[in-house]
Enzyme design. Structure first.
Site: not given
Length: 378
Positions: A130, A194, A226, A273, A308
């Site tokens: 990650e 992220h 939008r 996580d 986390g």
């Protein structure tokens, strides 16, 4: 001499449907029969006592557990301890996850996972990197000083696990065109996360083979009417998977309900996580020099930034039933069958059917207390 295991008196969820008073026969680490006419002579018999027997949970995002954070202990023993911390909550396969770190730490973590798989550490099927190729605008708890552009040999490094799955979370808008396509060609599973990308950025990434989205809604540009952003692109797309942290802190239950109703069925998978606090007595740890404390299942820095989770998979299943309102069977698929498909392991994991790995969890459907787990029948 091969040992045969017979699990009887189970309320079996085979990955598709429930069967009452079922019996499962396990031989040589695989399911060999379900509800056979008779139990083989000499089999070891386990009485499920009417509890639910389901495919073991598969967690593709596990930063730590059992008091260990992969970033701090990128070793076979550390990985073994993380797995043990989660197994007691029904997880039978996982990707230990390295949060944004140095090149040296990335190489060490990949090597540790390779060795763990070679040594047969139960339940380790690959690694999740990650970062570090993220967008600092959506860094969350990741260290902005280590987040960086891709190096010239990044694709080679990210493709260097020979015996398991590699999942990479990255910000697509920060990568050169064609990068995701090259990673996918090397067998890497790529997720957006992220990221401050636009809807159009994500469409380009999907065109290159983007497979999914890391912790839906968190650390990504939100859905607006939008500019659908990353979250909108994730929910609208029919072919990609979304990881969902169903702890009630990372995503409001109403937002989870919207996502589950709107997203293609089979494409939302539960993830934890999880941090070292899962399966550990100590509910605090240090990351990047800052203390993180878990209180009432919520891991956060002193300023309140989520860091986390303290979530385990059986709790994620329970929360999916109680907070999202899905039926138990669908919650179990979100915890097992759907992540198996994401990992391209659904030919052998995610179901309790003949020929599948005997990865199973037995739990009380009233209390959601795990009674027993099996990985390859053990």
């Amino acid at each position: 001499m091969m040992t045969v295991l017979a699990i009887k008196n189970a309320r079996l969820f085979d990955g598709e449907q429930f069967h009452d008073d079922a019996c499962v026969i396990v031989e040589n680490g695989k399911v060999s029969a379900v509800s056979p006419a008779r139990i083989p002579d000499g089999a070891d018999i386990f009485d499920a006592r009417g509890n639910v027997l389901a495919p073991g949970f598969i967690d593709v995002q596990v930063n730590g557990g059992g008091g260990v954070l992969l970033n701090h202990t990128p070793s076979v023993d550390g990985i073994r301890q993380i797995m043990a911390g989660h197994r007691q909550f029904g997880t039978t396969a996982m990707l230990p996850t390295l949060i944004t770190d140095t090149r040296e730490k990335m190489l060490a973590a990949i090597e540790a996972v390779k060795n763990a798989i070679d040594e047969g550490v139960p339940g380790i099927v690959g690694i999740h990197l990650e970062g570090p190729y993220l967008n600092t605008e959506r860094k969350g708890v990741h260290d902005a000083n280590i987040i960086r552009p891709m190096e010239d040999d990044a694709i080679e490094v990210l493709s260097s696990l020979p015996n398991g799955r590699i999942l990479v979370t990255m910000a697509p808008e920060k990568a050169k065109p064609g990068t995701i396509e090259k990673l996918c060609a090397n067998g890497v599973l790529v997720c957006a996360g992220h990221t401050a990308g636009t809807y159009d950025d994500i469409q380009k990434a999907i065109g290159e083979g983007l497979r999914g989205f890391t912790h839906l809604f968190n650390a990504m540009s939100p859905l607006a009417h939008r500019e659908p952003g990353v979250a909108g692109a994730a929910i609208a797309d029919k072919n990609t998977w979304c990881g969902l942290i169903a702890d009630g802190y990372h995503v409001h239950p109403a937002a989870m309900q919207v996502a589950v109703r709107a997203k293609q069925t089979g494409k939302i998978m539960l993830v934890t996580d999880a941090m070292p606090t899962v399966g550990a007595k100590t509910k605090r740890f240090v990351l990047g020099g800052e203390e993180i404390i878990a209180i009432d299942g919520r891991c956060a820095l002193a300023d309140g930034t989520l860091a986390g989770s303290d979530l385990d998979m059986i709790s994620a299943v329970k929360n999916s039933v109680e907070m999202i309102g899905v039926d138990l069977g669908e919650a179990l698929r979100m915890a097992s069958l759907y992540p198996a498909a994401f990992l391209k392991l659904d030919d052998r994991k995610g179901k309790i059917m003949p020929g599948f790995d005997a990865d199973m969890v037995l739990f009380d459907p009233q209390t959601f207390q795990v009674k027993h787990t099996w990985i390859s029948g053990i």
